[in-house]
Design a protein around this motif. Structure first.
Motif, PDB file in Angstrom:
ATOM      1  N   UNK A   1      95.851  50.720  99.550  1.00 19.20           N
ATOM      2  CA  UNK A   1      94.552  49.879 100.049  1.00 19.20           C
ATOM      3  C   UNK A   1      94.628  49.035  99.037  1.00 19.20           C
ATOM      4  N   UNK A   2      94.098  47.593  99.477  1.00 23.12           N
ATOM      5  CA  UNK A   2      94.047  46.191  98.797  1.00 23.12           C
ATOM      6  C   UNK A   2      92.711  45.986  98.233  1.00 23.12           C
ATOM      7  N   UNK A   3      92.460  45.696  97.388  1.00 25.12           N
ATOM      8  CA  UNK A   3      90.987  45.037  96.921  1.00 25.12           C
ATOM      9  C   UNK A   3      90.773  44.694  95.505  1.00 25.12           C
ATOM     10  N   UNK A   4      90.290  43.883  94.963  1.00 29.25           N
ATOM     11  CA  UNK A   4      90.283  43.316  93.184  1.00 29.25           C
ATOM     12  C   UNK A   4      91.547  42.972  92.627  1.00 29.25           C
ATOM     13  N   UNK A   5      92.753  42.524  93.677  1.00 30.18           N
ATOM     14  CA  UNK A   5      93.643  41.671  93.210  1.00 30.18           C
ATOM     15  C   UNK A   5      94.730  42.426  92.816  1.00 30.18           C
ATOM     16  N   UNK A   6      94.217  44.212  93.403  1.00 30.81           N
ATOM     17  CA  UNK A   6      95.236  44.991  93.021  1.00 30.81           C
ATOM     18  C   UNK A   6      95.701  45.914  94.094  1.00 30.81           C
ATOM     19  N   UNK A   7      96.934  46.542  94.407  1.00 29.02           N
ATOM     20  CA  UNK A   7      97.007  47.502  96.006  1.00 29.02           C
ATOM     21  C   UNK A   7      97.008  49.048  94.833  1.00 29.02           C
ATOM     22  N   UNK A   8      96.229  49.808  95.505  1.00 30.23           N
ATOM     23  CA  UNK A   8      95.866  51.096  95.327  1.00 30.23           C
ATOM     24  C   UNK A   8      96.422  51.933  95.843  1.00 30.23           C
ATOM     25  N   UNK A   9      97.506  53.336  95.328  1.00 30.49           N
ATOM     26  CA  UNK A   9      98.298  53.519  96.490  1.00 30.49           C
ATOM     27  C   UNK A   9      98.417  55.143  96.304  1.00 30.49           C
ATOM     28  N   UNK A  23     100.427  60.776  91.224  1.00 30.04           N
ATOM     29  CA  UNK A  23      99.755  60.923  92.678  1.00 30.04           C
ATOM     30  C   UNK A  23      99.045  59.553  92.845  1.00 30.04           C
ATOM     31  N   UNK A  24      98.798  59.106  92.450  1.00 32.93           N
ATOM     32  CA  UNK A  24      97.630  57.759  92.288  1.00 32.93           C
ATOM     33  C   UNK A  24      97.608  57.009  91.980  1.00 32.93           C
ATOM     34  N   UNK A  25      98.061  55.293  91.442  1.00 27.06           N
ATOM     35  CA  UNK A  25      97.860  54.345  90.813  1.00 27.06           C
ATOM     36  C   UNK A  25      97.678  53.204  90.868  1.00 27.06           C
ATOM     37  N   UNK A  26      97.731  52.712  90.813  1.00 22.44           N
ATOM     38  CA  UNK A  26      96.988  50.101  90.927  1.00 22.44           C
ATOM     39  C   UNK A  26      98.468  49.764  90.384  1.00 22.44           C
ATOM     40  N   UNK A  27      98.705  48.403  91.061  1.00 25.49           N
ATOM     41  CA  UNK A  27      99.520  47.244  90.638  1.00 25.49           C
ATOM     42  C   UNK A  27      99.261  46.403  91.308  1.00 25.49           C
ATOM     43  N   UNK A  28      99.410  45.726  90.158  1.00 26.68           N
ATOM     44  CA  UNK A  28      98.823  44.207  90.978  1.00 26.68           C
ATOM     45  C   UNK A  28      99.950  43.397  92.310  1.00 26.68           C
ATOM     46  N   UNK A  29      98.532  43.025  92.725  1.00 26.32           N
ATOM     47  CA  UNK A  29      99.297  42.774  94.091  1.00 26.32           C
ATOM     48  C   UNK A  29     100.161  41.674  94.058  1.00 26.32           C
ATOM     49  N   UNK A  30      99.695  40.847  92.966  1.00 26.50           N
ATOM     50  CA  UNK A  30     100.416  38.945  92.811  1.00 26.50           C
ATOM     51  C   UNK A  30     102.299  40.237  92.670  1.00 26.50           C
ATOM     52  N   UNK A  31     102.322  40.178  91.407  1.00 25.88           N
ATOM     53  CA  UNK A  31     103.343  41.069  90.476  1.00 25.88           C
ATOM     54  C   UNK A  31     104.269  42.068  91.111  1.00 25.88           C
ATOM     55  N   UNK A  32     103.036  43.011  90.985  1.00 24.17           N
ATOM     56  CA  UNK A  32     103.738  44.423  91.420  1.00 24.17           C
ATOM     57  C   UNK A  32     103.692  45.042  90.378  1.00 24.17           C
ATOM     58  N   UNK A  33     103.293  44.694  88.854  1.00 28.23           N
ATOM     59  CA  UNK A  33     102.874  45.038  87.600  1.00 28.23           C
ATOM     60  C   UNK A  33     102.058  46.931  87.587  1.00 28.23           C
ATOM     61  N   UNK A  34     102.537  47.818  86.980  1.00 31.70           N
ATOM     62  CA  UNK A  34     101.885  48.373  86.857  1.00 31.70           C
ATOM     63  C   UNK A  34     100.634  48.173  86.093  1.00 31.70           C
ATOM     64  N   UNK A  35      99.234  48.480  86.817  1.00 32.72           N
ATOM     65  CA  UNK A  35      98.179  48.514  85.539  1.00 32.72           C
ATOM     66  C   UNK A  35      97.531  49.435  84.798  1.00 32.72           C
ATOM     67  N   UNK A  45      98.078  63.001  97.012  1.00 28.07           N
ATOM     68  CA  UNK A  45      97.303  61.911  98.126  1.00 28.07           C
ATOM     69  C   UNK A  45      97.705  61.235  99.415  1.00 28.07           C
ATOM     70  N   UNK A  46      96.442  61.700 100.144  1.00 25.45           N
ATOM     71  CA  UNK A  46      97.372  60.942 101.530  1.00 25.45           C
ATOM     72  C   UNK A  46      96.778  59.576 101.897  1.00 25.45           C
ATOM     73  N   UNK A  47      95.508  59.478 101.073  1.00 28.35           N
ATOM     74  CA  UNK A  47      94.723  58.814 102.265  1.00 28.35           C
ATOM     75  C   UNK A  47      93.302  57.838 100.478  1.00 28.35           C
ATOM     76  N   UNK A  48      93.510  56.038 100.806  1.00 24.28           N
ATOM     77  CA  UNK A  48      92.525  55.539  99.907  1.00 24.28           C
ATOM     78  C   UNK A  48      91.686  54.619 100.421  1.00 24.28           C
ATOM     79  N   UNK A  49      90.012  54.634 100.341  1.00 22.78           N
ATOM     80  CA  UNK A  49      89.403  53.748 101.146  1.00 22.78           C
ATOM     81  C   UNK A  49      89.074  53.066  99.753  1.00 22.78           C
ATOM     82  N   UNK A  50      88.581  51.921  99.499  1.00 21.46           N
ATOM     83  CA  UNK A  50      88.322  51.212  98.913  1.00 21.46           C
ATOM     84  C   UNK A  50      86.736  50.831  99.235  1.00 21.46           C
ATOM     85  N   UNK A  51      86.512  50.068  97.803  1.00 18.34           N
ATOM     86  CA  UNK A  51      84.800  49.385  97.940  1.00 18.34           C
ATOM     87  C   UNK A  51      85.067  48.291  96.968  1.00 18.34           C
TER      88      UNK A  51
END
Length: 231
Positions: A1-9, A23-35, A45-51
């Protein structure tokens, strides 16, 4: 899921780039760096939804952030901190989507949000309680997706709302009434994705909509008819 400039996985991993992430993490959507975001799930974790400010996670976990959460959790999108929201599913949750003030969740549960719900439910984003929306599928629901005023689902079920629907169905997002749309798959539907006026369907089926399709098909969202020559 993309949001806030991040990719949640999500998934089954325990590290990313040598750094601990359960089992879950967030990466910078531009650089791919772990945050720093680190929710910590005890199992897959099978699914993620973002507001804008929260992340909903569905899966087979029983703990999130060290606290009990059965298959479904709501965490802060910035800090990864667990919120008090807790619908408490009695079994795994396989998919989750958010629309307005409602969280739609699929799985193989029979109770969730303090109500009896078979494989599919709608939950209040504030209280976690089940809304009256109740399609009543007779088997596991693996995937769901919102499209306009409808919720499309796929799974292992053979009926919904007491009406025959083989492994794929569409419901009114407000009333849970079945839409006429009825492609019919001969085996499990495991994944759904929408693009424009079509829905792509993945699973273990060999026929869908009365025609041969090996595990993947494209279907017209309005008519339910198959598109293209197959995959």
């Amino acid at each position: 899921a993309f949001g806030n400039g991040l990719l949640y996985m999500g998934g089954e991993f325990n590290t990313i780039g040598g750094v601990s992430r359960s089992r879950c993490a967030a990466l910078d959507a531009t650089t791919g760096a772990l945050v720093a975001w680190n929710a910590i799930a005890s199992n897959t974790v099978l699914s993620i939804a973002l507001t804008d400010d929260v992340v909903y996670l569905a899966g087979t976990f029983s703990l999130m952030g060290g606290e009990q959460r059965s298959g479904l959790a709501k965490v802060d999108a910035t800090s990864g901190s667990l919120t008090p929201w807790d619908p408490f599913s009695d079994w795994d949750c396989t998919d989750v989507a958010v629309s307005g003030g409602t969280v739609y969740v699929a799985g193989n549960f029979s109770t969730i949000g303090a109500a009896f719900r078979n494989g599919l439910a709608a939950l209040d984003t504030a209280t976690g309680l089940a809304t009256p929306w109740n399609p009543d599928c007779d088997g596991t629901v693996h995937a769901l997706i919102g499209m306009g005023q409808s919720i499309l689902v796929g799974g292992d079920f053979n009926s919904a709302n007491g009406t025959v629907r083989h492994r794929i169905a569409s419901f009114d997002a407000l009333t849970a009434d079945l839409d006429p749309w009825d492609p019919v798959a001969d085996s499990s539907v495991l994944a759904l994705a929408v693009s424009g006026d079509r829905i792509y369907v993945g699973g273990s089926f060999l026929s869908i909509g009365g025609e041969e399709r090996d595990n993947l098909a494209a279907i017209d969202l309005t008519t339910g008819f198959l598109l293209g020559g197959g995959f």
